[in-house]
Write a protein that holds these residues in place. Structure first.
Motif, PDB file in Angstrom:
ATOM      1  N   PHE A 132     -43.739  -2.271  19.080  1.00 43.11           N
ATOM      2  CA  PHE A 132     -43.273  -0.951  19.517  1.00 43.11           C
ATOM      3  C   PHE A 132     -42.883  -0.999  20.993  1.00 43.11           C
TER       4      PHE A 132
ATOM      5  N   GLU B  68     -36.813  -6.151  13.389  1.00 41.11           N
ATOM      6  CA  GLU B  68     -38.032  -5.406  13.108  1.00 41.11           C
ATOM      7  C   GLU B  68     -38.990  -6.257  12.288  1.00 41.11           C
TER       8      GLU B  68
ATOM      9  N   GLN C 236     -39.602  -3.023  21.339  1.00 40.80           N
ATOM     10  CA  GLN C 236     -38.476  -2.233  20.821  1.00 40.80           C
ATOM     11  C   GLN C 236     -38.160  -1.046  21.743  1.00 40.80           C
ATOM     12  N   SER C 237     -39.183  -0.398  22.275  1.00 36.77           N
ATOM     13  CA  SER C 237     -38.969   0.733  23.184  1.00 36.77           C
ATOM     14  C   SER C 237     -38.282   0.283  24.466  1.00 36.77           C
TER      15      SER C 237
ATOM     16  N   LYS D  75     -44.069   8.894  14.997  1.00 42.74           N
ATOM     17  CA  LYS D  75     -44.011   9.731  13.793  1.00 42.74           C
ATOM     18  C   LYS D  75     -45.252  10.581  13.564  1.00 42.74           C
TER      19      LYS D  75
ATOM     20  N   LYS E 103     -38.557  10.836  19.036  1.00 43.97           N
ATOM     21  CA  LYS E 103     -37.753  10.189  17.988  1.00 43.97           C
ATOM     22  C   LYS E 103     -38.541   9.136  17.209  1.00 43.97           C
ATOM     23  N   ILE E 104     -39.407   8.386  17.911  1.00 45.61           N
ATOM     24  CA  ILE E 104     -39.986   7.214  17.246  1.00 45.61           C
ATOM     25  C   ILE E 104     -41.486   7.267  16.988  1.00 45.61           C
TER      26      ILE E 104
ATOM     27  N   GLN F   8     -34.687  -0.202  23.636  1.00 42.73           N
ATOM     28  CA  GLN F   8     -33.971   1.072  23.490  1.00 42.73           C
ATOM     29  C   GLN F   8     -33.766   1.766  24.832  1.00 42.73           C
TER      30      GLN F   8
END
Length: 198
Positions: free
Chosen positions: A19, A4, A22-23, A104, A101-102, A26
């Motif tokens: 983002f 991160e 990372q997405s 915010k 979830k991510i 995931q």
């Protein structure tokens, strides 16, 4: 790249591209999906909407342009890319679950994802071809290099993808390369330069 980045050290573009990376990690999408999404979002969509900043875009997802809205467009770019490259593309349900979830700042509905797809396609003038992206050229050059030179046997495709991720996240560096073919060549040259096989 799975580490991160500190949000204080990167701007909005860098945070949103991190983002995306990372997405994609995931969601466990194939590299072609990740890099097609990066090409759609980072190379075309984001520059287009950034140049229109302040003008009346007419859609609530673009006015005002918030980081959470950009994150929605990131997930939408991955979704479109998965539709192009996978026989079983990601579903809105999977993307919404990840978004819940991510992301915010805001909660997006399934309908918001569908609206974001339409807006993204309109901004791109419905031109979503991804045959002219750096990832494709890195693959091609890597195959060619392996066929003609011993050094090609030692090249790491994963390391080349890490370099590509870094270039996308560093705004000043990715702007330097307007041609995906020259960017791909630079990625391979960078790997060779910093590897012990050069």
């Amino acid at each position: 790249m799975t580490g991160e980045l500190c949000p204080c050290k990167i701007g909005l573009r860098g945070r949103v591209l991190d983002f995306l990376i990372q997405s994609a990690h995931q969601l466990e999408v194939p590299p072609i999906v990740k890099y097609s999404a990066l090409a759609l979002f980072a190379d075309r969509f984001y520059p287009s909407i950034s140049s229109r900043q302040g003008s009346n875009t007419g859609h609530w997802l673009l006015q005002p342009l918030r980081e959470s809205n950009l994150q929605l467009f990131v997930l939408t770019s991955i979704w479109i890319s998965s539709k192009m490259h996978e026989s079983h593309p990601l579903s809105v349900k999977v993307l919404k679950s990840l978004g819940d979830k991510i992301i915010k700042e805001q909660h997006f509905t399934s309908r918001d994802f569908l609206e974001a797809e339409v807006v993204l396609m309109q901004v791109l003038d419905f031109e979503i071809g991804t045959s002219n992206i750096a990832f494709i050229f890195v693959e091609e050059l890597l195959i060619q290099l392996k066929g003609v030179a011993r050094v090609g046997e030692h090249l790491s495709f994963e390391a080349c993808m890490d370099i590509m991720d870094i270039l996308y996240e560093k705004e000043d560096m990715s702007v330097l390369y307007s041609s995906p073919r020259s960017l791909a060549a630079c990625i391979l040259a960078s790997f060779l330069k910093f590897s012990r096989f050069y």
